[in-house]
Design an enzyme around this catalytic site. Structure first.
Site, PDB file in Angstrom:
ATOM      1  N   CYS A   1       0.829  -1.205   0.000  1.00  0.00           N
ATOM      2  CA  CYS A   1       0.000   0.000   0.000  1.00  0.00           C
ATOM      3  C   CYS A   1       0.869   1.263   0.000  1.00  0.00           C
ATOM      4  O   CYS A   1       1.572   1.517  -0.966  1.00  0.00           O
ATOM      5  CB  CYS A   1      -0.983  -0.024   1.173  1.00  0.00           C
ATOM      6  SG  CYS A   1      -2.341   1.160   0.982  1.00  0.00           S
TER       7      CYS A   1
ATOM      8  N   GLU B   1      -2.800  -8.664   3.420  1.00  0.00           N
ATOM      9  CA  GLU B   1      -3.131  -9.144   4.767  1.00  0.00           C
ATOM     10  C   GLU B   1      -4.622  -9.014   5.073  1.00  0.00           C
ATOM     11  O   GLU B   1      -5.106  -9.575   6.061  1.00  0.00           O
ATOM     12  CB  GLU B   1      -2.295  -8.408   5.817  1.00  0.00           C
ATOM     13  CG  GLU B   1      -2.743  -7.010   6.171  1.00  0.00           C
ATOM     14  CD  GLU B   1      -2.394  -5.945   5.151  1.00  0.00           C
ATOM     15  OE1 GLU B   1      -2.695  -4.770   5.424  1.00  0.00           O
ATOM     16  OE2 GLU B   1      -1.822  -6.270   4.082  1.00  0.00           O
TER      17      GLU B   1
ATOM     18  N   HIS C   1      -4.029  -4.496   0.012  1.00  0.00           N
ATOM     19  CA  HIS C   1      -3.609  -5.064   1.298  1.00  0.00           C
ATOM     20  C   HIS C   1      -3.730  -6.588   1.256  1.00  0.00           C
ATOM     21  O   HIS C   1      -4.828  -7.125   1.457  1.00  0.00           O
ATOM     22  CB  HIS C   1      -4.484  -4.519   2.432  1.00  0.00           C
ATOM     23  CG  HIS C   1      -4.247  -3.092   2.751  1.00  0.00           C
ATOM     24  ND1 HIS C   1      -3.222  -2.680   3.580  1.00  0.00           N
ATOM     25  CD2 HIS C   1      -4.883  -1.965   2.344  1.00  0.00           C
ATOM     26  CE1 HIS C   1      -3.251  -1.359   3.684  1.00  0.00           C
ATOM     27  NE2 HIS C   1      -4.243  -0.896   2.944  1.00  0.00           N
TER      28      HIS C   1
END
EC number: 4.3.2.10
Length: 205
Positions: A81, A187, A185
């Site tokens: 990001c 994650e 992202h």
């Protein structure tokens, strides 16, 4: 198992990235100074927030030279990001120079009548060329984005995947040798994010 250094400079989604990597049974070292880097096999530069404060915070850690040398030496590196955006030369969001590791600029996402800024939500990755994380014909990989600015590299060949934004295509991933970075992202991107992180870990040299 490789020791992965997660650069902690006060602007990152540290907790969620750490949790995602630990779920893959990887050993994480939170990097706050250059003395901690020597034991790592790979580095991750995460990031959430604004460009100028991020560069200022990173400068305070005195890690900028080490990051540049790390990438130059051929060791594995992942930007996430804002961590992708900081790799570039400059950003429309701020006045401070970026790291300049990747030639190009970070531009404000164009305002389209049928789209909102920030660009938030789940979007499908559109691979553009062969790369370490996605096959060129690999579709139906949906990932989570939150951003108002997008990367415009001077060399379009660095782009490995785009994302559709109305009639526009925005950079979703870049790769150059050992350097990989994503605007989304991983994650927070469920099974697809987990898959991409696993592939990155497998690529660690």
């Amino acid at each position: 198992m490789a020791k992965i250094g997660l650069i902690d400079y006060g602007m990152g989604n540290i907790h969620s990235v750490t949790k995602a990597l630990e779920s893959l049974e990887e050993e994480i070292i939170l990097i706050k100074n250059n003395h901690q880097i020597k034991d790592c096999k790979a580095l991750i530069l995460p990031g959430v927030g604004s460009f100028d404060p991020a560069i200022n915070n990173l400068s305070k850690t005195e890690l900028i030279i080490d990051i540049k040398n790390w990438i130059k030496s051929g060791k594995s590196f992942l930007g996430i990001c804002l961590g992708l955006q900081l790799l570039f030369e400059s950003s429309d969001e701020g006045t401070i120079n970026g790291l300049g590791i990747v030639k190009g600029q970070i531009k404000k996402i164009p305002q389209l009548s049928d789209q909102r800024i920030p660009h938030v939500g789940w979007c499908e990755l559109l691979p553009t060329r062969k790369n370490s994380l996605l096959k060129v014909d690999e579709l139906n990989n949906w990932v989570y984005f939150v951003h108002s600015y997008h990367a415009v590299p001077s060399n379009n060949n660095l782009i490995t995947a785009n994302v559709s934004y109305g009639s526009e295509k925005l950079t979703a991933m870049i790769e150059r040798d050992n350097l990989m970075a994503c605007q989304f992202h991983p994650e927070k991107s469920g099974k697809t994010g987990e898959k991409l992180l696993r592939r990155w870990i497998k690529s660690i040299q």
